[in-house]
Design an enzyme around this catalytic site. Structure first.
Site, PDB file in Angstrom:
ATOM      1  N   HIS A 267     -11.191 -15.185   4.659  1.00  0.00           N
ATOM      2  CA  HIS A 267     -11.789 -16.509   4.649  1.00  0.00           C
ATOM      3  C   HIS A 267     -11.394 -17.181   3.337  1.00  0.00           C
ATOM      4  CE1 HIS A 267     -14.126 -16.101   8.264  1.00  0.00           C
ATOM      5  NE2 HIS A 267     -14.826 -15.065   7.813  1.00  0.00           N
TER       6      HIS A 267
ATOM      7  N   CYS B  23      -8.384 -20.302   7.100  1.00  0.00           N
ATOM      8  CA  CYS B  23      -8.701 -21.675   7.473  1.00  0.00           C
ATOM      9  C   CYS B  23      -8.534 -22.586   6.268  1.00  0.00           C
ATOM     10  CB  CYS B  23     -10.136 -21.785   7.994  1.00  0.00           C
ATOM     11  SG  CYS B  23     -10.361 -21.129   9.651  1.00  0.00           S
TER      12      CYS B  23
END
EC number: 3.4.22.36
Length: 404
Positions: A237, A285
């Protein structure tokens, strides 16, 4: 005579030889008593750049006469077929001598037939089928080098190089969702890099400080001295400041800044990888839709590039090295956008990157491969993301020559 051959090839040798080959030659010449310990130490210690070392080495060998030159040529042919091809040297099939192409009537190509990547198969973690890496035929490898040798990063011979790659993947987090499918990304990326000739280390579920420690240890590995390139794969992440460690939360800023990655691997901190391609793959992301985001590697373009003096770039006069050079980072999406990951099949970016590398690495340079990956995302098809190459300081084309 061998000394005449080396004299004719001197300038091209100086411009083409890699540090790993120089070290191998010095060891061979010391073992065969062509050079003594003092002469070897002079080449290694009193010359600042790779080209200076190469120039001192070949001049020392030429002064020793034809027999010493023949030992040097034989070592190049046996341990660095790429360099032998550039210098138009090859091994005579009958005599075992290493001759120029013009002198030999029956020669072995400087790029021997590649061995299949299945010689040392890696068993996948699941029964799902995977693609296979297409190998580069010797004639294609020779043609590419003949046409583009001055513009391509040199590769080292299989017998002397020690390529390393590092995969860091965070799957489990204390405060963020589990990255299901990441195990598939690790498995398939490891298989690909091993097929390309890299020894791969995998580190999982680390804090930001632990990631930095692993990166510093990786940068310090002595194998980089006899390597021609490296790959670093980061999967986690992320937030705006960088890549999340396993303890990240809004209250705990457990973040590895992307800039730190470049600093650890730059010329100052990792001199063994100077002038060698350093490829950084980042899967994360980059938009708020998934609750986590990270930004591009570079805040803005350098303000100093236009101030560099022309004389700094002359091949035979370089005494200073760029702190950051020969990097390319390939990110899974553009800023402010998400990267898609299937909980069973893995990340869409990693899936497509591996597939296109397997299909095109035999004939395309790395930047062209990355363009093909972007092209594969051109039609959104409900899963919109666009991979992005950033902080690119590659000065030559990087061909992987799979199988060689």
């Amino acid at each position: 005579m061998a000394d005449k051959v080396l004299k004719e090839k001197r300038r091209l040798f100086v411009r083409s030889v890699a540090m790993g080959t120089i070290n191998g030659l010095l060891d061979e010449l010391l073992e065969t008593r062509v050079l003594n310990q003092e002469e070897v130490e002079i080449v290694r210690g009193e010359n600042a750049t790779v080209m200076d070392k190469a120039r001192a080495l070949i001049d020392s060998v030429i002064r020793k006469g034809p027999q010493a030159c023949q030992i040097c040529i034989n070592h190049i042919c046996g341990d660095d077929p790429h360099l032998a091809g550039v210098l138009e040297l090859s091994t005579g099939s009958q005599s075992g001598k290493c001759l120029t192409v013009q002198e030999s009537q029956a020669v072995v190509p400087p790029f021997p037939a590649p061995q299949t990547v299945q010689d040392n198969p890696v068993k996948p973690a699941s029964s799902e089928p995977r693609g296979s890496l297409k190998l580069c035929p010797p004639d294609i490898a020779q043609r590419l080098w003949k046409e583009k040798s001055a513009e391509i990063y040199p590769i080292m011979g299989k017998s002397i190089r020690t390529r390393l790659a590092l995969i860091i993947c965070n799957t489990e987090f204390e405060n963020l969702p589990r990255r299901d499918g990441a195990d598939v990304d690790i498995r398939d990326m490891k298989i690909l890099l091993e097929d390309l000739g890299y020894s791969v280390d995998v580190r999982e579920n680390l804090t930001a400080s632990d990631m930095a420690i692993e990166l510093k240890a990786f940068a310090a590995r002595p194998e980089h001295k006899s390597s021609d390139s490296t790959f670093l794969v980061l999967m986690s992440h992320g937030i705006q400041a960088g890549i999340c460690g396993k303890k990240y939360s809004e209250e705990v800023p457990d973040v590895l800044e992307v800039n730190t990655v470049f600093q650890i691997l730059n010329t100052l901190n990792c001199p063994s990888l100077k002038d060698k391609p350093k490829v950084i793959i980042i899967q994360a992301c980059r938009g708020e839709k998934q609750g986590v985001v990270w930004i591009k590697d570079s805040v803005g373009p350098s303000g100093n590039s236009s101030l560099l003096a022309a004389e700094d770039f002359e091949y035979d006069a370089i005494k200073k090295a760029h702190i950051e050079k020969d990097f390319i980072a390939f990110c899974s999406s553009t800023p402010d956008n998400v990267s898609w990951r299937h909980p069973l099949l893995g990340s869409l970016f990693i899936i497509k990157l591996i597939k296109i590398l397997q299909e095109h690495a035999w004939s395309c340079g790395l930047e062209e491969i990355f363009r093909k990956v972007r092209f594969s995302f051109e039609l959104a098809d409900g899963r919109a993301q666009m991979p992005t190459a950033e902080r690119v300081t590659l000065t030559r084309s990087f061909y992987l020559f799979p199988g060689h």
